[in-house]
Design a protein around this motif. Structure first.
Motif, PDB file in Angstrom:
ATOM      1  N   CYS A  26       0.808  -1.227   0.000  1.00 37.70           N
ATOM      2  CA  CYS A  26       0.000   0.000   0.000  1.00 37.70           C
ATOM      3  C   CYS A  26       0.840   1.276   0.000  1.00 37.70           C
ATOM      4  O   CYS A  26       0.332   2.352   0.294  1.00 37.70           O
ATOM      5  CB  CYS A  26      -0.942   0.013   1.211  1.00 37.70           C
ATOM      6  N   LEU A  27       2.138   1.170  -0.307  1.00 40.31           N
ATOM      7  CA  LEU A  27       3.009   2.343  -0.251  1.00 40.31           C
ATOM      8  C   LEU A  27       4.001   2.337  -1.419  1.00 40.31           C
ATOM      9  O   LEU A  27       4.654   1.333  -1.676  1.00 40.31           O
ATOM     10  CB  LEU A  27       3.788   2.364   1.066  1.00 40.31           C
ATOM     11  N   ARG A  28       4.088   3.473  -2.122  1.00 34.20           N
ATOM     12  CA  ARG A  28       5.073   3.659  -3.193  1.00 34.20           C
ATOM     13  C   ARG A  28       5.860   4.927  -2.929  1.00 34.20           C
ATOM     14  O   ARG A  28       5.309   5.936  -2.508  1.00 34.20           O
ATOM     15  CB  ARG A  28       4.395   3.793  -4.555  1.00 34.20           C
ATOM     16  N   THR A  29       7.158   4.863  -3.191  1.00 33.27           N
ATOM     17  CA  THR A  29       8.015   6.042  -3.152  1.00 33.27           C
ATOM     18  C   THR A  29       8.214   6.481  -4.599  1.00 33.27           C
ATOM     19  O   THR A  29       8.550   5.667  -5.455  1.00 33.27           O
ATOM     20  CB  THR A  29       9.358   5.725  -2.496  1.00 33.27           C
ATOM     21  N   ALA A  30       7.993   7.764  -4.862  1.00 33.94           N
ATOM     22  CA  ALA A  30       8.117   8.297  -6.215  1.00 33.94           C
ATOM     23  C   ALA A  30       9.168   9.395  -6.241  1.00 33.94           C
ATOM     24  O   ALA A  30       9.345  10.134  -5.270  1.00 33.94           O
ATOM     25  CB  ALA A  30       6.770   8.858  -6.681  1.00 33.94           C
ATOM     26  N   TYR A  31       9.853   9.489  -7.358  1.00 33.86           N
ATOM     27  CA  TYR A  31      10.833  10.550  -7.588  1.00 33.86           C
ATOM     28  C   TYR A  31      10.264  11.450  -8.678  1.00 33.86           C
ATOM     29  O   TYR A  31       9.881  10.984  -9.753  1.00 33.86           O
ATOM     30  CB  TYR A  31      12.187   9.949  -7.955  1.00 33.86           C
ATOM     31  N   LEU A  32      10.153  12.729  -8.363  1.00 35.01           N
ATOM     32  CA  LEU A  32       9.431  13.690  -9.183  1.00 35.01           C
ATOM     33  C   LEU A  32      10.374  14.735  -9.760  1.00 35.01           C
ATOM     34  O   LEU A  32      11.403  15.051  -9.167  1.00 35.01           O
ATOM     35  CB  LEU A  32       8.361  14.391  -8.344  1.00 35.01           C
ATOM     36  N   GLN A  33       9.980  15.313 -10.895  1.00 31.30           N
ATOM     37  CA  GLN A  33      10.775  16.350 -11.541  1.00 31.30           C
ATOM     38  C   GLN A  33       9.845  17.426 -12.080  1.00 31.30           C
ATOM     39  O   GLN A  33       8.849  17.126 -12.741  1.00 31.30           O
ATOM     40  CB  GLN A  33      11.571  15.742 -12.695  1.00 31.30           C
ATOM     41  N   CYS A  34      10.163  18.679 -11.795  1.00 33.90           N
ATOM     42  CA  CYS A  34       9.415  19.804 -12.342  1.00 33.90           C
ATOM     43  C   CYS A  34       9.672  19.854 -13.844  1.00 33.90           C
ATOM     44  O   CYS A  34      10.816  19.728 -14.291  1.00 33.90           O
ATOM     45  CB  CYS A  34       9.843  21.114 -11.682  1.00 33.90           C
ATOM     46  N   THR A  35       8.619  20.044 -14.635  1.00 30.77           N
ATOM     47  CA  THR A  35       8.769  20.084 -16.089  1.00 30.77           C
ATOM     48  C   THR A  35       9.204  21.459 -16.596  1.00 30.77           C
ATOM     49  O   THR A  35       9.542  21.604 -17.772  1.00 30.77           O
ATOM     50  CB  THR A  35       7.465  19.664 -16.790  1.00 30.77           C
ATOM     51  N   ASN A  36       9.219  22.465 -15.727  1.00 26.16           N
ATOM     52  CA  ASN A  36       9.684  23.798 -16.093  1.00 26.16           C
ATOM     53  C   ASN A  36      11.216  23.771 -16.069  1.00 26.16           C
ATOM     54  O   ASN A  36      11.826  23.682 -15.004  1.00 26.16           O
ATOM     55  CB  ASN A  36       9.129  24.836 -15.113  1.00 26.16           C
ATOM     56  N   GLU A  37      11.837  23.838 -17.238  1.00 23.97           N
ATOM     57  CA  GLU A  37      13.302  23.729 -17.314  1.00 23.97           C
ATOM     58  C   GLU A  37      14.021  24.832 -16.550  1.00 23.97           C
ATOM     59  O   GLU A  37      15.118  24.626 -16.039  1.00 23.97           O
ATOM     60  CB  GLU A  37      13.754  23.727 -18.776  1.00 23.97           C
ATOM     61  N   ALA A  38      13.428  26.008 -16.448  1.00 20.58           N
ATOM     62  CA  ALA A  38      14.044  27.101 -15.701  1.00 20.58           C
ATOM     63  C   ALA A  38      14.063  26.804 -14.205  1.00 20.58           C
ATOM     64  O   ALA A  38      14.948  27.263 -13.485  1.00 20.58           O
ATOM     65  CB  ALA A  38      13.312  28.414 -15.966  1.00 20.58           C
ATOM     66  N   CYS A  39      13.109  26.027 -13.731  1.00 20.49           N
ATOM     67  CA  CYS A  39      13.029  25.671 -12.306  1.00 20.49           C
ATOM     68  C   CYS A  39      13.884  24.427 -12.043  1.00 20.49           C
ATOM     69  O   CYS A  39      14.824  24.458 -11.269  1.00 20.49           O
ATOM     70  CB  CYS A  39      11.576  25.420 -11.903  1.00 20.49           C
ATOM     71  N   GLY A  40      13.523  23.317 -12.665  1.00 22.18           N
ATOM     72  CA  GLY A  40      14.300  22.085 -12.559  1.00 22.18           C
ATOM     73  C   GLY A  40      14.304  21.398 -11.204  1.00 22.18           C
ATOM     74  O   GLY A  40      15.128  20.532 -10.958  1.00 22.18           O
TER      75      GLY A  40
END
Length: 90
Positions: A26-40
């Motif tokens: 019942c648990l997942r760890t996710a790695y996320l990335q902002c799609t705004n290249e200026a932010c990153g």
């Protein structure tokens, strides 16, 4: 089917899930990335199933979740008319 709109807390741009791994049934760890290249910005998040809204027609005996309180079920019914739920939005 609902989808989640992941929002960067810095620039308010969209966030995508780069990868995820199961920690528990019942648990997942996710790695996320902002799609705004200026932010990153990049993030780590955990998605957890915490309550059962309605019983399964094919229950797994390994899954023991509490039934959602009435207040949570009412909130879910109210949000059914929305096309997209916001997650991490201020």
């Amino acid at each position: 089917m609902s989808t989640y709109k992941l929002v960067c807390p810095h620039c308010k741009g969209s966030i995508r899930i780069r990868t995820s791994e199961g920690q528990h049934i019942c648990l997942r760890t996710a790695y996320l990335q902002c799609t705004n290249e200026a932010c990153g910005a990049t993030f780590r998040a955990q998605f957890e199933i915490t309550h059962q809204m309605s019983p399964s027609g094919m229950p797994n005996p390994q899954v023991q979740l509490p039934a959602a309180p009435t207040s949570i079920r009412r909130e879910a019914m109210r949000n059914d008319n929305e096309t997209q739920l916001d997650l991490l939005e201020a």
